[in-house]
Design an enzyme around this catalytic site. Structure first.
Site, PDB file in Angstrom:
ATOM      1  N   ASP A  67       0.803  -1.219   0.000  1.00 49.12           N
ATOM      2  CA  ASP A  67       0.000   0.000   0.000  1.00 49.12           C
ATOM      3  C   ASP A  67       0.839   1.274   0.000  1.00 49.12           C
ATOM      4  O   ASP A  67       2.061   1.235   0.159  1.00 49.12           O
ATOM      5  CB  ASP A  67      -0.972  -0.013   1.200  1.00 49.12           C
ATOM      6  N   ASN A 135      -7.642  -3.046  14.035  1.00 46.23           N
ATOM      7  CA  ASN A 135      -9.047  -3.339  13.697  1.00 46.23           C
ATOM      8  C   ASN A 135      -9.160  -4.518  12.723  1.00 46.23           C
ATOM      9  O   ASN A 135     -10.217  -4.751  12.154  1.00 46.23           O
ATOM     10  CB  ASN A 135      -9.732  -2.092  13.119  1.00 46.23           C
ATOM     11  N   HIS A 137      -7.375  -4.901   9.892  1.00 41.18           N
ATOM     12  CA  HIS A 137      -7.099  -4.644   8.475  1.00 41.18           C
ATOM     13  C   HIS A 137      -5.803  -5.320   8.025  1.00 41.18           C
ATOM     14  O   HIS A 137      -4.876  -5.512   8.798  1.00 41.18           O
ATOM     15  CB  HIS A 137      -7.147  -3.156   8.119  1.00 41.18           C
ATOM     16  N   GLU A 142      -9.748  -1.914   5.134  1.00 38.11           N
ATOM     17  CA  GLU A 142     -10.443  -1.691   6.398  1.00 38.11           C
ATOM     18  C   GLU A 142     -11.634  -2.641   6.538  1.00 38.11           C
ATOM     19  O   GLU A 142     -12.109  -3.199   5.541  1.00 38.11           O
ATOM     20  CB  GLU A 142     -10.948  -0.238   6.442  1.00 38.11           C
TER      21      GLU A 142
HETATM   22  C1  GLP Z   1      -0.593   0.113   8.512  1.00 41.66           C
HETATM   23  C2  GLP Z   1      -0.217  -0.650   7.250  1.00 41.66           C
HETATM   24  C3  GLP Z   1      -0.482  -2.135   7.410  1.00 41.66           C
HETATM   25  C4  GLP Z   1       0.159  -2.600   8.709  1.00 41.66           C
HETATM   26  C5  GLP Z   1      -0.493  -1.912   9.868  1.00 41.66           C
HETATM   27  C6  GLP Z   1       0.045  -2.362  11.210  1.00 41.66           C
HETATM   28  O1  GLP Z   1      -1.922   0.397   8.601  1.00 41.66           O
HETATM   29  N1  GLP Z   1      -0.924  -0.188   6.104  1.00 41.66           N
HETATM   30  O2  GLP Z   1       0.033  -2.839   6.288  1.00 41.66           O
HETATM   31  O3  GLP Z   1       0.029  -3.994   8.820  1.00 41.66           O
HETATM   32  O4  GLP Z   1      -0.221  -0.528   9.707  1.00 41.66           O
HETATM   33  O5  GLP Z   1       1.005  -1.474  11.668  1.00 41.66           O
HETATM   34  P1  GLP Z   1       2.043  -1.747  12.798  1.00 41.66           P
HETATM   35  O6  GLP Z   1       2.943  -2.805  12.279  1.00 41.66           O
HETATM   36  O7  GLP Z   1       2.768  -0.451  12.963  1.00 41.66           O
HETATM   37  O8  GLP Z   1       1.285  -2.173  13.990  1.00 41.66           O
END
Ligand code: GLP
Length: 240
Positions: A67, A135, A137, A142
């Site tokens: 992304d 959440n 995702h 989402e």
């Molecule tokens: C963002 C990214 C996701 C990732 C998520 C979790 O939203 N788009 O791909 O998995 O964060 O983040 P973290 O690893 O900082 O908890």
């Protein structure tokens, strides 16, 4: 789903990195799916260390990131392109044209189509690394995203904007939209490695693993994937 639980985060990151290193050694033309956020940082540090010490060869691999934020150019320090360059790509011998991150600026509809086509032209993703949003995702899909979605533009939910504000100077700086691989795109990866640690991931891990398969919990669809491994620490696994 295969589940591996580690007593230390060091061991967890080493295991995920070893999985990727072995895969690249076995198939030097591997197509890797990569993710951002804080979760994979130490995994990437392990890959970089291994490359420096053992010379693991990345010259023929292709990578596809999940992304990118809408509105941020790759030169913006909070863009995912910048993140990937800084933490991984600039430290490996991978030619930059073989690193693919969706663009968050320009004609986004065309970009989504182009990105899907690019993945197909490379033969699809062999091994996809995933993190997990609090959440549920995956990528930036989402809750409520259709299971048959392909690369698309999403509106980020308030909770995701709050969770990611820590990377920006303030919440108002966080983009409200992103381009993300769709859930169907992710499910087409031949193998998936999901990395989650810390107590904030315990509830979404429980729901992804043991809950009903529902679009309100995007990661729950991974139960239907033939080759998924979850790499967890004890905190993230606490509710299993
Ligand atoms: C963002 C990214 C996701 C990732 C998520 C979790 O939203 N788009 O791909 O998995 O964060 O983040 P973290 O690893 O900082 O908890």
């Amino acid at each position: 789903m295969q589940i591996q639980i580690f007593q230390s985060r060091e061991a967890l990151h080493r295991a995920v990195a070893d999985r990727f290193i072995s895969a690249v050694k076995a198939n030097p033309k591997m197509v890797l799916g990569l993710s951002t956020g804080s979760s994979p940082l130490d995994t990437y540090a392990n890959l970089v260390r291994d490359h420096q010490q053992n010379g693991t060869d990345y010259s023929k691999i292709h990578t596809f990131n999940l992304d990118e934020y809408v509105g941020l150019k790759g030169s913006h320090p909070q863009s995912y392109r910048y993140f990937m360059n800084a933490h991984l790509f600039h430290h490996l011998n991978i030619p930059m044209p073989q690193t693919h991150v969706p663009a968050g600026v320009g004609d986004l509809e065309a970009e989504c189509e182009r990105y899907e086509k690019e993945i197909q032209e490379c033969g699809g993703i062999d091994l996809q690394l995933l993190g997990l949003g609090t959440n549920g995702h995956i990528g930036f899909n989402e809750p409520g995203t259709s299971f048959d979605s392909r690369t698309h533009v999403v509106n980020l939910l308030e909770e995701t904007i709050d969770a990611n504000a820590r990377f920006f100077s303030g919440k108002e700086e966080v983009p409200t939209k992103a381009v993300t691989m769709g859930i169907q795109t992710i499910m087409e990866a031949r193998q998936i490695a999901l990395l989650a640690y810390g107590s904030k991931k315990a509830a979404p891990i429980r729901d992804a693993v043991n809950g009903p398969i529902t679009e309100s919990m995007p990661a729950s669809l991974l139960q239907n994937h033939a080759d998924v491994t979850l790499y967890l620490d004890e905190e993230a696994a606490a509710l299993l």
